[in-house]
Design a protein around this motif. Structure first.
Motif, PDB file in Angstrom:
ATOM      1  N   THR A 185      -1.399   4.470  -1.947  1.00  0.00           N
ATOM      2  CA  THR A 185      -2.838   4.525  -1.679  1.00  0.00           C
ATOM      3  C   THR A 185      -3.153   4.799  -0.215  1.00  0.00           C
ATOM      4  O   THR A 185      -4.334   4.780   0.155  1.00  0.00           O
ATOM      5  N   THR A 239      -5.704   8.483  -4.968  1.00  0.00           N
ATOM      6  CA  THR A 239      -6.965   7.780  -5.239  1.00  0.00           C
ATOM      7  C   THR A 239      -6.918   7.250  -6.661  1.00  0.00           C
ATOM      8  O   THR A 239      -6.994   8.033  -7.625  1.00  0.00           O
ATOM      9  N   PRO A 240      -6.773   5.943  -6.832  1.00  0.00           N
ATOM     10  CA  PRO A 240      -6.630   5.408  -8.193  1.00  0.00           C
ATOM     11  C   PRO A 240      -7.939   5.494  -8.963  1.00  0.00           C
ATOM     12  O   PRO A 240      -9.026   5.406  -8.376  1.00  0.00           O
ATOM     13  N   ASP A 279       0.828  -1.209   0.000  1.00  0.00           N
ATOM     14  CA  ASP A 279       0.000   0.000   0.000  1.00  0.00           C
ATOM     15  C   ASP A 279       0.862   1.258   0.000  1.00  0.00           C
ATOM     16  O   ASP A 279       0.537   2.250  -0.660  1.00  0.00           O
ATOM     17  N   ALA A 331      -2.647  10.474   0.243  1.00  0.00           N
ATOM     18  CA  ALA A 331      -2.913   9.216  -0.457  1.00  0.00           C
ATOM     19  C   ALA A 331      -3.358   9.503  -1.881  1.00  0.00           C
ATOM     20  O   ALA A 331      -3.966  10.532  -2.170  1.00  0.00           O
ATOM     21  N   THR A 364       2.772   8.032  -8.232  1.00  0.00           N
ATOM     22  CA  THR A 364       2.661   6.576  -8.305  1.00  0.00           C
ATOM     23  C   THR A 364       3.203   6.117  -9.653  1.00  0.00           C
ATOM     24  O   THR A 364       3.743   6.912 -10.433  1.00  0.00           O
TER      25      THR A 364
END
Length: 223
Positions: free
Chosen positions: A91, A212-213, A86, A210, A143
């Motif tokens: 994420t 957010t995909p 993670d 984080a 990412t």
């Protein structure tokens, strides 16, 4: 009479040899389950069950080591909370020691200077190569699908258009990352020649948001 005794002794010796040979042969012959008695079969079953249980326990221990948690029933190990995967995927929100790096144009050196996408990538690549465990640019977590590219006079980070100044937050060893950036003839020196001013600040509390995909249309998870 003497000959009779010798003959009787010889017969007894041969008989003894035959008995001994038969006993040894019987010991070498594998046991046939069909010839075992009920109590022998019960002992064999008990021993087999014990071996099976030991194998299952060993399997659970190995599964727990691979997944980083305590052994569960059936070899399925639930992992509570975020894992290293993670963190690498970006994420989850993370916080730790690291650097805050600000990149802006040095108008005094070059009135036409501008921070380009390749300038950002030079800094980001150096940070990742020196052990950064997570990075964000202007509040956006980077990412594997985060693109950085010039669009006109602005820079698009993933799907968001941004302007200078650019703030890069990196979680990792502050001393190691800063030393990598400040190497002689390294990234900071190179960017200064292009009119890009880089300031570096160490901190014990860098917070990365984080990511957010988006919903994936083509990538399918294999189970």
């Amino acid at each position: 009479m003497r000959e009779t005794k010798w003959a009787l002794g010889l017969v007894m010796l041969v008989f003894g040899i035959l008995l001994t040979t038969q006993f040894r042969v019987q010991q070498l012959i594998p046991k046939d389950p069909g010839n075992l008695r009920a109590d022998d079969l019960a002992q064999e079953l008990k021993a087999t069950q014990a071996k099976l249980k030991a194998a299952e326990q060993a399997r659970d221990r190995l599964t727990a080591q691979l997944q980083g948690g305590p052994a569960g029933s059936g070899g399925i190990v639930p992992v509570a909370g975020p894992t290293s995967v993670d963190v690498l995927a970006g994420t989850v929100v993370v916080q730790g020691s690291g650097l805050i790096i600000t990149m802006t144009e040095d108008r005094e050196m070059s009135p036409k200077a501008r921070v380009h996408d390749e300038d950002l990538w030079r800094v980001l690549n150096e940070l990742l190569a020196s052990g950064a465990e997570g990075v964000a640019v202007n509040g956006q977590r980077l990412t594997s699908i985060s693109g950085i590219r010039d669009v006109g006079n602005r820079v698009m980070i993933y799907q968001t258009m941004t302007n200078s100044p650019f703030e890069i937050a990196a979680v990792g060893d502050p001393a190691v990352m800063e030393a990598a950036l400040r190497l002689r003839a390294g990234v900071v020196d190179l960017l200064s020649r292009y009119g890009v001013k880089v300031t570096i600040r160490r901190t014990d509390s860098v917070r990365l948001p984080a990511f957010t995909p988006p919903p994936f249309q083509y990538a399918k998870v294999l189970k």
